[in-house]
Enzyme design. Sequence first.
Site, mmCIF file in Angstrom:
data_model
loop_
_atom_site.group_PDB
_atom_site.id
_atom_site.type_symbol
_atom_site.label_atom_id
_atom_site.label_comp_id
_atom_site.label_asym_id
_atom_site.label_seq_id
_atom_site.Cartn_x
_atom_site.Cartn_y
_atom_site.Cartn_z
ATOM 1 N N LYS A 71 0.848 -1.155 0.003
ATOM 2 C CA LYS A 71 0.177 0.083 0.109
ATOM 3 C C LYS A 71 0.897 1.327 0.014
ATOM 4 C CE LYS A 71 -2.299 1.039 3.804
ATOM 5 N NZ LYS A 71 -3.548 1.094 4.846
ATOM 6 N N GLN A 98 8.342 -7.244 10.201
ATOM 7 C CA GLN A 98 7.217 -7.888 10.986
ATOM 8 C C GLN A 98 6.909 -9.470 10.179
ATOM 9 O OE1 GLN A 98 3.518 -5.716 10.874
ATOM 10 N NE2 GLN A 98 2.705 -6.861 12.636
ATOM 11 N N HIS A 134 1.053 26.447 -30.864
ATOM 12 C CA HIS A 134 -0.117 25.746 -31.226
ATOM 13 C C HIS A 134 0.616 24.202 -31.320
ATOM 14 C CE1 HIS A 134 -1.734 29.386 -32.158
ATOM 15 N NE2 HIS A 134 -0.723 29.777 -32.894
#
Length: 433
Positions: free
Chosen positions: A23, A71, A328
């Site tokens: 995440k 972890q 342009h």
Amino acid sequence: MKDIVAIVLAAGRGTRMNSDIPKVLHRIFGKPIISYVLGSLRESGVADIITVAGFGSDKLRETVDTRIVIQKKLLGSGDAVASATGALGKYEGDVVVICGDTPLVSANTIRELIAKHRASGASATLTTAVLKDPMEYGRIVRSEDGRITKIVEEIKAELHEKAINEVNVGTYCFKSRDLFDALGQVKRDPKKGESFLTDTVEILRRAGKSVESISIKDADEMIGINSRKDLARAASILKNRILDELMLSGVTIEDPATTTVYPDARIGRDTVIRPNTFIGPDVEIGKACSIGPFARITGNVRVGNEVIIGNFVELVRTVIDDGCRVKHHTYLGDTTLGRKVNIGAGTITANYDGKNKNKTVIEDGAFIGVGSVLIAPIRIGKAATVGAGCVVLRGNDVPSGKTVVGVPARILEKRTGKGRRRTDEKRPVNIQR
Ligand code: UD1
Ligand code: MG
């Protein structure tokens, strides 16, 4: 800052993102969520940072330049903090704990949190915010005298607790010993099978320790990214912050709703950004320019002063000097323009030959006619003219002051008074056959 270590929680899978990417590595304006958190920590003066990684830890390791602990099983935010025990060793100072999924928490908030924690001598200091819709966030429960008694998570909350709209931002400061003592007593939640870091608050209070808080006024700061909808919301908040800062610094943004500017862009005073313009990473634009509408400028672009970049113009890896007009439907890639160059509508630099990106150089005062294709590598000399619709082949540099026309472009042969060709311009220069 001394005696301060931060633990950034970033092991979670981010189930609600529906993604193969961890995440905290999802990006806002090209930067992973976690790098905003690390940036705020460092800006606030916290240098020693431990990131707790788990899901996708290899990918995290490639991105994050802090100490990393793993972890092993994702057993909740309490367990995540506990997994940093070894890395902290005998450390006894203060510990900032921050969720890696809250990218908008500011350096100021972290500074204020640490200052309050130190001034009050509390065991724990929380950051809270008051929200109209507190859904999904942990609620701050206070006793009648206003003191914090616990944080209750949405899934555990009783009806009357759900009605509380003061919530936990997920940014805390603890005395390390009190934190780890309390963590040792946290029990896993039977519904989720996780240990909640937030349960330490009630444990500390029951042990007679004090828990303080700071509150953030700007509730936008606390948004935690749990889903792609949150990601879009955070990006839009950040976008508005960037545009507000630019406007305060003297840039006109005609239509903020359709304008995107990346955080590191630098734009000078009195430049006007017209609607539907995208200004990506690593862009610097000078003073009194007009940009857009519908311009896309991204990736190592430098634009000088008083330049016009008009509609449907894309610029990438390009340097443009003062007073140029690119009005342009043009693409300039890997290009350098000198001063006061005019680029006609529909000009394209063909910078990529299938293998390499090649450079185009257009010198001061050159005039490129409409619909030209400049095949790089190519140099158009000072005050040279490229006629409308030219295809200028690679390597066929146009000398200063000359005019080329046609496909492929050839130097225009000027006739002398008696209708004879001038010898120095008999043949096109360098045309490949
Ligand atoms: C958490 C808080 C909630 C707070 C909210 C703010 C807990 C229990 N709840 O809820 O009070 O209002 O943040 O955004 O902390 N993580 C791990 N390992 C795990 C589980 C989570 O490292 O096993 C990390 C996640 O990567 C994340 C952080 O901890 O960065 C918070 O986890 P998340 O699942 O997002 O908790 P929230 O439901 O948002
Ligand atoms: Mg979260």
